[in-house]
Design an enzyme around this catalytic site. Structure first.
Site, mmCIF file in Angstrom:
data_model
loop_
_atom_site.group_PDB
_atom_site.id
_atom_site.type_symbol
_atom_site.label_atom_id
_atom_site.label_comp_id
_atom_site.label_asym_id
_atom_site.label_seq_id
_atom_site.Cartn_x
_atom_site.Cartn_y
_atom_site.Cartn_z
ATOM 1 N N LYS A 98 42.820 -9.778 7.301
ATOM 2 C CA LYS A 98 42.254 -9.889 8.656
ATOM 3 C C LYS A 98 41.558 -11.232 8.878
ATOM 4 O O LYS A 98 41.755 -11.884 9.900
ATOM 5 C CB LYS A 98 41.248 -8.765 8.900
ATOM 6 C CG LYS A 98 41.801 -7.373 8.851
ATOM 7 C CD LYS A 98 40.759 -6.323 9.192
ATOM 8 C CE LYS A 98 39.674 -6.195 8.144
ATOM 9 N NZ LYS A 98 40.155 -5.640 6.874
ATOM 10 N N THR A 99 40.719 -11.618 7.917
ATOM 11 C CA THR A 99 39.933 -12.836 8.099
ATOM 12 C C THR A 99 40.826 -14.059 8.213
ATOM 13 O O THR A 99 40.657 -14.894 9.112
ATOM 14 C CB THR A 99 38.939 -13.006 6.935
ATOM 15 O OG1 THR A 99 38.035 -11.905 6.925
ATOM 16 C CG2 THR A 99 38.155 -14.297 7.072
ATOM 17 N N GLU A 104 38.071 -10.034 14.452
ATOM 18 C CA GLU A 104 38.461 -9.364 13.226
ATOM 19 C C GLU A 104 37.966 -7.927 13.320
ATOM 20 O O GLU A 104 36.764 -7.674 13.367
ATOM 21 C CB GLU A 104 37.859 -10.066 12.007
ATOM 22 C CG GLU A 104 38.220 -9.386 10.705
ATOM 23 C CD GLU A 104 37.643 -10.088 9.490
ATOM 24 O OE1 GLU A 104 37.478 -9.406 8.458
ATOM 25 O OE2 GLU A 104 37.357 -11.294 9.566
#
Length: 517
Positions: free
Chosen positions: A166-167, A210
């Protein structure tokens, strides 16, 4: 002939507002918890989506955390009065004070005097004295996602969800939009090296978020574009089993605005299943990956010591996309996800590819912390067996002829208990594995669960497997092990990264003694 019907929504995933369900060890489930995958305790406060103007003066418990500090930045940028509490001084605490936040070191009910709204995250245990005091005073107590929804206001949301990646995916998309002249708002779980920030409230119409699935709070978002990078068994203290995790992601697709876009990885079985589930809804679905069935096909992946290069074809086409400062085959998939969204936003893809070539990376994502006495020291946030394995494979590509030393700090008792064997197998990819004791985060201890469970499962010779339960002793043991040419990789969600400077200092001191006349 009738058209396709929308699939029924899976049972609503409910979240325990008090954190009680999440904070308990697996041997002590809260009242109301039933079979694996069952919904958790419900509360109106978890569903709150307040208006920004209704927040008043906000106090954030654990304000220096990766997600909470980003929320604080956005609230401050929007003119909200922000205070918070933390356990210790840090660069993040000092940066937030410079932006106008009042940050207390230490926790006290007195910090709530004059406060209108309290915000907390899953890292905060339910019995935290500030949360208890807030509820006793009748103050609104919000989850981070609720406060973030208020903070981004009427921005069009892009939510990047998934068990891993995600990051990085959100970061790549953010720098791409910025390079193409947009000024998006963003909230990321790590600091971008380009800006040193993990959040920003921009003047543009888009907000890039995120989205955290760990506690179900991603269900508080209503994105126009959503990305699901992968769906694996994790946070089972909340979801019970993989089926429960998948139900949450299916529910997530019901929160995408009508006619919106879901971007999902075709290579991951969980993500592909969510994409298939969403096809019956009034959504557009686009898949990416190395699979021949992917709408955006990833090919020609070349893993280098400090970058990864790949090509994409199909719905989005580009040759030789290079991601600087990102290593490993899995990073090519993250790049393909971000490129797919960039194409949807009609960004200039040649410019996107150009800026990614010079991408400086994200802190705690395969981050080079320094080199001393010929030993390179990296750090990574990897905290799930799949992530540990991916990080070590990437490190292997960068290690050259030297040995790969993996230093792992397990995070939470429940995850260690559930995945001890899988963590052990993943650490077997290193030449030498050092396993620390557990960083408890929000959890109470589980009898018999320590880092030794993982150490015992590592398939390495005894001389290459070290269990070191003392945090203070670990840096010294690692420095003593490392030889010139080796690569050290520290991994975990806890405070393992804080020992990187100590390892480098000890290595430097060793070299000075050896090289002294």
């Amino acid at each position: 002939m009738t058209g396709p019907t929308e699939p029924p929504a899976p049972p609503e995933i409910e979240i325990a507002a008090s954190g009680a369900a999440r904070s308990q060890s697996t041997y002590d489930r809260p009242p109301g918890w039933s079979a694996p995958g069952a919904a958790l305790v419900a509360s109106a406060e978890t569903d709150a989506r307040p208006r920004l103007e209704d927040l008043g003066r906000v106090h954030i418990v654990g304000i220096a955390g990766a997600g909470m500090s980003g929320l604080a930045r956005i609230l401050l940028a929007r003119g909200v009065s922000v205070s918070g509490s933390e356990a210790r001084e840090s660069d993040t605490v000092r940066a937030l004070r410079a932006l106008g936040a009042t940050v207390h070191v230490g926790h006290s009910a007195g910090h709530l005097d004059g406060i209108d709204t309290v915000v907390y995250s899953t890292a905060i245990p339910p019995g935290h004295l500030e949360l208890v005091a807030a509820r006793e005073r009748g103050l609104p107590v919000l989850r981070r996602a609720s406060a973030l929804a208020a903070a981004i206001g009427d921005r069009r949301a892009i939510a990047v969800a998934g068990t891993h990646g995600k990051t990085t995916t959100t970061s790549l998309l953010t720098v791409a939009a910025q390079a193409c002249g947009l000024d998006p708002s963003f909230a990321i779980g790590g600091n971008l090296y380009e800006t040193g920030r993990n959040a920003h409230f921009g003047s543009g119409e888009w907000a890039m978020i995120e989205a955290d699935e760990s506690d179900g709070s991603f269900l508080l978002l209503a994105p126009e574009i959503a990305v699901v990078t992968n769906v694996e068994a994790d946070h089972l203290e909340n979801y019970g089993d993989l089926a429960g995790v998948r139900r949450a992601f299916e529910q997530f697709t019901h929160h995408i605005v009508e006619g919106g876009l879901l971007v999902a990885c075709a290579d991951d079985p969980g993500s592909a299943a969510v994409a298939e589930y969403a096809r019956g809804r009034n959504l557009r679905v686009r898949t990416y990956g190395e699979s021949e069935s992917a709408d955006v096909r990833v090919t020609e992946v070349v893993e280098g010591p400090s970058s990864v290069t790949f090509a994409v074809s199909g719905a989005v086409g580009r040759d030789a996309v290079t991601l600087g400062a990102l290593v490993g085959r899995h990073m090519a998939l993250n790049g393909a996800a971000a490129l797919t969204v960039a194409a949807e936003l009609e960004l200039e893809l040649d410019r996107v590819v150009e800026v990614w070539r010079a991408f400086a990376g994200v802190q705690r994502r395969f981050e080079l912390r320094g080199t001393a006495d010929g030993v390179r020291v990296y750090d990574d946030y990897a905290h799930h067996p799949t992530e540990v394995a991916a990080s070590l494979r990437a490190a292997r590509a960068a290690s050259g002829a030297g040995r790969l030393i993996g230093v792992f700090q397990p995070g939470t008792y429940s995850r260690t208990q559930t995945f001890a064997a899988e963590f052990g197998q993943a650490l077997g990819l290193a030449d030498v594995a050092v396993v620390m004791d557990i960083f408890p985060a929000r959890e109470l201890p589980i009898p018999g669960v320590t880092g030794a469970l993982i150490a015992d499962a590592v398939p390495l010779a005894a001389e290459n497997m070290i269990y070191e339960p003392s945090w203070a002793a670990t840096a010294g043991r690692v420095a003593a092990l490392a030889r010139p040419g080796d690569l050290v990789m520290t991994m975990g969600i806890g405070d393992v990264y804080l020992m990187c400077p100590d390892i480098l200092r000890l290595l430097t001191a060793r070299a000075s003694v050896r090289d002294a006349p």
